[in-house]
Design a protein around this motif. Structure first.
Motif, mmCIF file in Angstrom:
data_model
loop_
_atom_site.group_PDB
_atom_site.id
_atom_site.type_symbol
_atom_site.label_atom_id
_atom_site.label_comp_id
_atom_site.label_asym_id
_atom_site.label_seq_id
_atom_site.Cartn_x
_atom_site.Cartn_y
_atom_site.Cartn_z
ATOM 1 N N PRO A 200 0.805 -1.227 0.000
ATOM 2 C CA PRO A 200 0.000 0.000 0.000
ATOM 3 C C PRO A 200 0.841 1.281 0.000
ATOM 4 N N ILE A 201 1.981 1.266 0.688
ATOM 5 C CA ILE A 201 2.860 2.450 0.667
ATOM 6 C C ILE A 201 3.344 2.703 -0.757
ATOM 7 N N LEU A 202 3.818 1.646 -1.419
ATOM 8 C CA LEU A 202 4.278 1.790 -2.804
ATOM 9 C C LEU A 202 3.146 2.279 -3.705
ATOM 10 N N LEU B 287 2.363 6.043 -3.091
ATOM 11 C CA LEU B 287 3.446 6.855 -3.644
ATOM 12 C C LEU B 287 3.505 6.762 -5.165
ATOM 13 N N GLY B 288 2.945 5.704 -5.721
ATOM 14 C CA GLY B 288 3.045 5.500 -7.160
ATOM 15 C C GLY B 288 4.433 5.051 -7.556
ATOM 16 N N LEU B 289 5.028 4.200 -6.746
ATOM 17 C CA LEU B 289 6.383 3.695 -6.995
ATOM 18 C C LEU B 289 6.297 2.184 -7.213
ATOM 19 N N GLY B 290 6.721 1.727 -8.371
ATOM 20 C CA GLY B 290 6.549 0.305 -8.694
ATOM 21 C C GLY B 290 5.063 -0.047 -8.682
ATOM 22 N N THR B 291 4.275 0.857 -9.203
ATOM 23 C CA THR B 291 2.823 0.811 -9.044
ATOM 24 C C THR B 291 2.198 -0.460 -9.604
ATOM 25 N N ARG B 292 2.538 -0.802 -10.822
ATOM 26 C CA ARG B 292 1.923 -1.992 -11.437
ATOM 27 C C ARG B 292 2.315 -3.256 -10.679
ATOM 28 N N LEU C 158 -1.046 -7.006 -4.689
ATOM 29 C CA LEU C 158 -2.329 -6.930 -3.987
ATOM 30 C C LEU C 158 -3.400 -7.769 -4.689
ATOM 31 N N LEU C 159 -3.299 -7.907 -6.006
ATOM 32 C CA LEU C 159 -4.217 -8.791 -6.721
ATOM 33 C C LEU C 159 -4.000 -10.244 -6.281
ATOM 34 N N ILE D 242 0.405 11.742 -11.315
ATOM 35 C CA ILE D 242 0.637 12.076 -9.910
ATOM 36 C C ILE D 242 1.234 10.847 -9.232
ATOM 37 N N SER D 243 2.502 10.563 -9.549
ATOM 38 C CA SER D 243 3.167 9.373 -9.012
ATOM 39 C C SER D 243 4.672 9.524 -9.138
ATOM 40 N N LEU D 244 5.393 8.787 -8.297
ATOM 41 C CA LEU D 244 6.852 8.783 -8.413
ATOM 42 C C LEU D 244 7.292 8.083 -9.691
ATOM 43 N N ASP D 245 6.553 7.059 -10.109
ATOM 44 C CA ASP D 245 6.881 6.395 -11.378
ATOM 45 C C ASP D 245 6.910 7.409 -12.518
#
Length: 165
Positions: free
Chosen positions: A100-102, A105-110, A116-117, A152-155
């Motif tokens: 959830p933190i990642l 933040l939108g880091l390593g989002t996929r 989580l899936l 709106i993400s670090l990625d």
């Protein structure tokens, strides 16, 4: 009422609807929508993860006890006990904090959404009657995996920085 006045009225309504749609598109940008989707998926996992810990790297006894005696995998021929319940509790608690933190933040989002899936699939096998909620989580994770984190993400920030250099 004549056809001309009726058509003029319909054109006026159509113009008003288009103005409202344009205003809503301005508010609900894809990036904002993707951020809200990431946060909405992160919250239930984060809350569950926080409940599994007593402190920093201190897994609570209840989490281990649940995986050891209460929670079962509902597979054909089952239900079955979780293998290595202490390890599964540790992995579950860690993933429910880190992913959830990642995601937020939108880091390593996929990759975080994919994690989580997979957790959602295991949760579904553990609590089969929870499918209305679980399918919502799965849909959110799949949406994030398909459309990415948004601007709106670090990625996105890292991607823009790489392309500028």
């Amino acid at each position: 009422m004549t056809n001309a006045s009726r058509n003029a009225g319909l054109r006026g309504v159509a113009a008003l609807v288009e103005k409202m749609n344009a205003a809503l598109r301005t508010i609900a940008t894809p990036s904002l929508t993707q951020l809200v989707l990431r946060c909405a998926l992160a919250v239930p996992f984060w809350r569950s993860g926080v409940n599994k810990w007593d402190g920093f790297l201190q897994l609570n006894d209840v989490a281990v006890l649940l995986f050891r005696s209460e929670l079962k995998l509902h597979l054909p021929g089952g239900p079955y006990d979780f293998p290595a319940p202490t390890l599964v509790a540790l992995a579950s608690g860690s993933a429910e904090i880190l992913l959830p933190i990642l995601l937020v933040l939108g880091l390593g989002t996929r990759l975080a959404a994919f994690g989580l899936l997979l957790m959602t699939l295991v949760i579904q096998l553990t609590v089969p009657d929870g499918w209305p909620l679980h399918i919502t989580w799965a849909a959110m994770a799949l949406g994030i995996m398909a459309w990415g984190p948004g601007r709106i993400s670090l990625d996105s920030l890292f991607r823009r920085a790489v392309y500028l250099n």
